[in-house]
Structure formats: structure tokens, C-alpha cells
Design a protein around this motif. Structure first.
Motif, PDB file in Angstrom:
ATOM      1  N   ILE A   1      -8.461  -1.872  -1.842  1.00  0.00           N
ATOM      2  CA  ILE A   1      -7.671  -2.059  -0.616  1.00  0.00           C
ATOM      3  C   ILE A   1      -6.212  -2.309  -0.966  1.00  0.00           C
ATOM      4  O   ILE A   1      -5.298  -1.744  -0.354  1.00  0.00           O
ATOM      5  N   CYS A   2      -5.979  -3.176  -1.960  1.00  0.00           N
ATOM      6  CA  CYS A   2      -4.597  -3.469  -2.365  1.00  0.00           C
ATOM      7  C   CYS A   2      -3.903  -2.222  -2.912  1.00  0.00           C
ATOM      8  O   CYS A   2      -2.719  -1.982  -2.631  1.00  0.00           O
ATOM      9  N   PHE A   3      -4.642  -1.423  -3.706  1.00  0.00           N
ATOM     10  CA  PHE A   3      -4.054  -0.205  -4.265  1.00  0.00           C
ATOM     11  C   PHE A   3      -3.706   0.799  -3.162  1.00  0.00           C
ATOM     12  O   PHE A   3      -2.598   1.356  -3.145  1.00  0.00           O
ATOM     13  N   MET A   4      -4.646   1.028  -2.236  1.00  0.00           N
ATOM     14  CA  MET A   4      -4.379   1.964  -1.149  1.00  0.00           C
ATOM     15  C   MET A   4      -3.269   1.443  -0.242  1.00  0.00           C
ATOM     16  O   MET A   4      -2.463   2.217   0.276  1.00  0.00           O
ATOM     17  N   GLY A   5      -3.223   0.118  -0.063  1.00  0.00           N
ATOM     18  CA  GLY A   5      -2.127  -0.466   0.711  1.00  0.00           C
ATOM     19  C   GLY A   5      -0.788  -0.239   0.047  1.00  0.00           C
ATOM     20  O   GLY A   5       0.215   0.045   0.714  1.00  0.00           O
ATOM     21  N   THR A   6      -0.762  -0.333  -1.292  1.00  0.00           N
ATOM     22  CA  THR A   6       0.474  -0.092  -2.042  1.00  0.00           C
ATOM     23  C   THR A   6       0.961   1.341  -1.840  1.00  0.00           C
ATOM     24  O   THR A   6       2.149   1.587  -1.566  1.00  0.00           O
TER      25      THR A   6
END
Length: 385
Positions: free
Chosen positions: A228-233
Motif C-alpha cells: 500500500i505504501c509503495f503504490m501510494g508513493t
């Protein structure tokens, strides 16, 4: 000897039951610090889009190694449907919710925006009913309490939005007088900020609901958090390059910008997504959102002292109404009684692996609470941000 064993067992049971409460309460202190730091760095000119991007860069760097090592044996296979859900999760919270929230906070105050978050449990509750994660039986008093409490919470939010009222100056300070020429513009910004906060709450609630369903198919909290954090980035970076054309705005030094990005990334994205995920597994998405009034109180105290913010009477009255409605809902949920059907389904939760300091453990409980995820093919239930 037997008495000592039973006492130790009883203490262990109490601590296990208290863990979800302690975890979520601790997160409220973390969120309060994030609201204050974010307000400070945006007042110094940092773009909310860039702040959200850096926040998730930090969160990804911190969480990904732990996810790779600790969940290497229990991580499910990534499939296209799961990946698409993760893409949507990355948009709902890291992109939609956070950017709308930062903009809303910029147009209002940190105290007002944190108070407005008290609508989150009500909105999440409504969505949970729509998706059959919550059951309502109008013949039961506790079910009526949940419905009435939700209505009261929405009413409190309307009071905060429509009634500003006089300033309540808890900490006497200068500069309290506002020029009348700025009043109309300030009110216009206040309404715009409120609309953005409403959009933020809708995105956040949707995130909780989708996260709950996703964990049924991908029960690896750390790995899901890292994704989730990677896709949010990725999505935040794309949006930031569109909204902020000045490349110099990306410069960051050892100042409030770096502190805000690091703190919010580690505490409010990385740790928060993971902890909320585990608690959603055990108690459901409505429980996770039930402690937001504590964050409002902490933020109001810090905002008044550190930022010299002015609190309006409408905000106080609205917050009191919201808290009253919220805990009416919480009382109703506490009276939810497991039916034999729910009891049977909850037995499937006992074999769900969750990593704890590198070791595999099982979620044992009762705590599926009144969460009823309608999927007869899966015995998984649970978690939640």
C-alpha cells in the motif's frame, strides 16, 4: 501452585483483551503529533502533495524489509485481483484521503480538522452496514443505539460545519482580532476546507472497508502495508508532478519538512497501517475508528499551545455532540452478542497466522466482535487504518 497458574492465566487474558485498546489509543497520540507537524511544515510552504509523497517513500523504506523477512513463509501468492485491490487501496488512503485532509487542514485549522475526523466511525459504520460487515436488528436496543448514535454523530458534524460561533480563547494571546475585510474570504475557505475534509473521511472509510476484504484474500499485514505504501508513493508522485511544476519544491533539508515526512511516514503510515490491520482482523473496521475523539482532544491541546490556534464555540459544541453519538455507537457494539452462526465462523480465525517479532502466532479469539463478512468459502475475517 494452581492458584499462581490461574492468576497468571487470568492476567494474560486481561492483557490480550487490552492489546487492541492500547494499540489504537497509542495511534491516536501518534496522529495528533502528525497533525501538528504537518500544519507547521505546510505553513512554511511545503506542498501537501509532496509531503504525502515523501511520507510514503519513508514508510515503504521502513516497512518493506520487515515484511520481506518476517512474512517470507506466510506471504500468499500475489494475484491480479489482489494487486488491483492494492492499487485502489493505495489511491484511497495515501492519495485521496491524505491530500484532501492536508488541503482541508490548510483551509481550516489542525484542531478543527482533527475534530472532524470524529465523523469517521459513523461513515465507516454506514459503509459496514451497506457491505454487510455490521448487522442491524431494530428489535434490539443495542442495534437501535448504533443507528441513533450514527445520526447524532452526523448532526454534530453539521453543527461544526454550519455554526462557527465566537472564539474561545483558552490561552490568552495577542493578535486575536481579525479584520472584517478578511471575514468573507476566511468563511469561504472554511467551507471549502470542510468539503475537502468530508471527501477525506469518505476515502478513509472506504479504505478500511476494502482493507478488511483484502485481508481475507491476502492475510499478511506487513506485506500488505508495504505494498500500500509503495503504490501510494507511485500514485502520489505522479499527482505531485502534475500539481507542482516547480522542481525546487521537492528540496528537503534537516528541518520541519524532513521531520514531518519521516514522522508521519513511520508512525502514521507504516506502523498505523500494520497495527490497524491486525486490530481489524480481530475487532472489525468500526472498532478501529472508535477512538478518534481522543486524537481530537490531544490535537486541540497541542494546537492551542504550540500553534496558538483559536477554537470556535461551534467546534466545541459539534465535537461534544459527535463524541456523544460516537460512544452511543460504541455502547451498542459492546452489546453485540455472538449468534451460533457467528461463533462457528469465528472458529476459523484461530488458525490465521500473524507474525510477531519474526515468530508465527495464531489469532485466538473471540474478537470477531459483530463483524460478519459474507463469504462462505473463506473462514478468514478481519483487520484495519
Amino acid at each position: 501452585m494452581g492458584d499462581q497458574t490461574s492468576s497468571a492465566s487470568a492476567l494474560s487474558d486481561v492483557l490480550n483483551k487490552a492489546k487492541p485498546y492500547l494499540a489504537i489509543i497509542s495511534l491516536q497520540f501518534g496522529y495528533a503529533g502528525m497533525y501538528i507537524l504537518s500544519t507547521i511544515c505546510m505553513k512554511h510552504g511545503m506542498s501537501n502533495f509532496i509531503l504525502a509523497t515523501y511520507r510514503h517513500v519513508v514508510a515503504t523504506i521502513v516497512i518493506a524489509p520487515f515484511a520481506f523477512v518476517l512474512e517470507r513463509k506466510i506471504r500468499p501468492k500475489m494475484t491480479l485481483p489482489i494487486f488491483l485491490r492494492i492499487v485502489v487501496l493505495g489511491f484511497l488512503e495515501p492519495v485521496l484521503d491524505q491530500n484532501l485532509y492536508y488541503l482541508g487542514m490548510k483551509f481550516t485549522t489542525a484542531t478543527y480538522s482533527s475534530a472532524f475526523v470524529n465523523m469517521l466511525p459513523a461513515v465507516t459504520f454506514i459503509m459496514a452496514m451497506i457491505f454487510r460487515l455490521e448487522k442491524i436488528n431494530l428489535k434490539k436496543i443495542h442495534s437501535i443505539a448504533k443507528v441513533v448514535g450514527t445520526a447524532i454523530t452526523v448532526g454534530g458534524a453539521m453543527v461544526m460545519t454550519l455554526y462557527k460561533g465566537p472564539i474561545i480563547d483558552f490561552v490568552k494571546s495577542g493578535g486575536a482580532t481579525h479584520h472584517s475585510t478578511n471575514t468573507e474570504s476566511a468563511d469561504q475557505h472554511w467551507v471549502s476546507g470542510t468539503i475537502m475534509l468530508l471527501g477525506s473521511i469518505a476515502g478513509w472509510s472506504s479504505f478500511f472497508i476494502l482493507q478488511s476484504f483484502t485481508l481475507k484474500k491476502y492475510p499478511a499485514e506487513l506485506s500488505l502495508t508495504a505494498w500500500i505504501c509503495f503504490m501510494g508513493t507511485v500514485q502520489d508522485a505522479g499527482l505531485s508532478f502534475i500539481m507542482v511544476r516547480d522542481l525546487s519544491a521537492w528540496k528537503i533539508g534537516f528541518d520541519s519538512r524532513l521531520l514531518a515526512a519521516s514522522y508521519s511516514g513511520i508512525v502514521c503510515s507504516g506502523i498505523a497501517y500494520y497495527v490497524q490491520g491486525i486490530v481489524i482482523w480481530q475487532r472489525g473496521p468500526v472498532f478501529v475508528t472508535a477512538f478518534s475523539p481522543l486524537c481530537m482532544i490531544i490535537t486541540a491541546a497541542l494546537g492551542t499551545v504550540i500553534l496558538a490556534e483559536k477554537i470556535h464555540l461551534g467546534s466545541i459544541l459539534g465535537a461534544i455532540i459527535i463524541v456523544s453519538g460516537l460512544y452511543t455507537v460504541v455502547w451498542g457494539k459492546s452489546k453485540d452478542v455472538k449468534t451460533p452462526e457467528l461463533e462457528e465462523k469465528s472458529n476459523g480465525l484461530q488458525e490465521l497466522p500473524i507474525t510477531d517479532n519474526g515468530r508465527s502466532m495464531n489469532v485466538v479469539d473471540g474478537a470477531a466482535n459483530a463483524v460478519n463478512i459474507p463469504d462462505s468459502k473463506n473462514t478468514y475475517s478481519t483487520r484495519g487504518t
